[in-house]
Design a protein around this motif. Structure first.
Motif, PDB file in Angstrom:
ATOM      1  N   ALA A  28       0.822  -1.217   0.000  1.00  0.00           N
ATOM      2  CA  ALA A  28       0.000   0.000   0.000  1.00  0.00           C
ATOM      3  C   ALA A  28       0.852   1.261   0.000  1.00  0.00           C
ATOM      4  O   ALA A  28       0.395   2.317  -0.456  1.00  0.00           O
ATOM      5  CB  ALA A  28      -0.927  -0.006   1.208  1.00  0.00           C
ATOM      6  N   THR A  29       2.082   1.162   0.479  1.00  0.00           N
ATOM      7  CA  THR A  29       2.965   2.331   0.517  1.00  0.00           C
ATOM      8  C   THR A  29       4.030   2.283  -0.579  1.00  0.00           C
ATOM      9  O   THR A  29       5.018   3.010  -0.527  1.00  0.00           O
ATOM     10  CB  THR A  29       3.623   2.477   1.906  1.00  0.00           C
ATOM     11  OG1 THR A  29       4.318   1.270   2.236  1.00  0.00           O
ATOM     12  CG2 THR A  29       2.583   2.785   2.968  1.00  0.00           C
ATOM     13  N   GLY A  30       3.829   1.402  -1.568  1.00  0.00           N
ATOM     14  CA  GLY A  30       4.668   1.409  -2.768  1.00  0.00           C
ATOM     15  C   GLY A  30       6.043   0.805  -2.638  1.00  0.00           C
ATOM     16  O   GLY A  30       6.952   1.156  -3.390  1.00  0.00           O
ATOM     17  N   ARG A  31       6.214  -0.126  -1.716  1.00  0.00           N
ATOM     18  CA  ARG A  31       7.532  -0.773  -1.562  1.00  0.00           C
ATOM     19  C   ARG A  31       7.807  -1.706  -2.733  1.00  0.00           C
ATOM     20  O   ARG A  31       6.899  -2.202  -3.385  1.00  0.00           O
ATOM     21  CB  ARG A  31       7.606  -1.559  -0.253  1.00  0.00           C
ATOM     22  CG  ARG A  31       7.212  -0.759   0.974  1.00  0.00           C
ATOM     23  CD  ARG A  31       8.070   0.473   1.156  1.00  0.00           C
ATOM     24  NE  ARG A  31       7.343   1.478   1.905  1.00  0.00           N
ATOM     25  CZ  ARG A  31       7.888   2.285   2.788  1.00  0.00           C
ATOM     26  NH1 ARG A  31       9.174   2.237   3.036  1.00  0.00           N
ATOM     27  NH2 ARG A  31       7.154   3.177   3.410  1.00  0.00           N
ATOM     28  N   ASN A  32       9.087  -1.974  -2.966  1.00  0.00           N
ATOM     29  CA  ASN A  32       9.528  -2.774  -4.098  1.00  0.00           C
ATOM     30  C   ASN A  32       9.571  -4.252  -3.729  1.00  0.00           C
ATOM     31  O   ASN A  32      10.321  -4.647  -2.848  1.00  0.00           O
ATOM     32  CB  ASN A  32      10.914  -2.294  -4.535  1.00  0.00           C
ATOM     33  CG  ASN A  32      11.422  -3.006  -5.758  1.00  0.00           C
ATOM     34  OD1 ASN A  32      10.824  -3.964  -6.229  1.00  0.00           O
ATOM     35  ND2 ASN A  32      12.522  -2.549  -6.292  1.00  0.00           N
TER      36      ASN A  32
END
Length: 93
Positions: free
Chosen positions: A82-86
């Motif tokens: 949800a927070t755009g981590r890879n």
């Protein structure tokens, strides 16, 4: 401008491209960075965390670790997504 304190170590071309999230649980502290999640002293990529087997989790910290992971895996990985981590496989050049 990055500030580095105490005995922090930075290697190679390490960069932070998003905010770091710190979570305190009853059992262990959790840190989410760009590509890695650290639970207690165990730091691995999100891809690795997502794909660890029960046996691998037990090898890291016994039954307590497995119980923790079963309870927290979905919320932690969900927060990371949800927070755009890879979540891509990390490759070395």
């Amino acid at each position: 401008k990055a500030l580095v304190y105490d005995k922090a170590l930075v290697y190679g071309d390490a960069r932070a491209t998003t905010h770091t999230i710190f979570i305190q649980t009853k059992t262990w502290d959790v840190t989410l960075s760009d590509q890695h999640m650290k639970i207690s002293c165990k730091a691995h990529t999100f891809y690795e965390w997502e794909n660890f087997t029960d046996k691998e989790i037990i090898a890291m910290g016994g039954r307590r670790a497995l119980d923790f992971w079963r309870e927290h895996k979905a919320p932690l990985l969900g927060l990371a997504r949800a927070t755009g981590r890879n979540f891509e496989v990390e490759t070395r050049d």
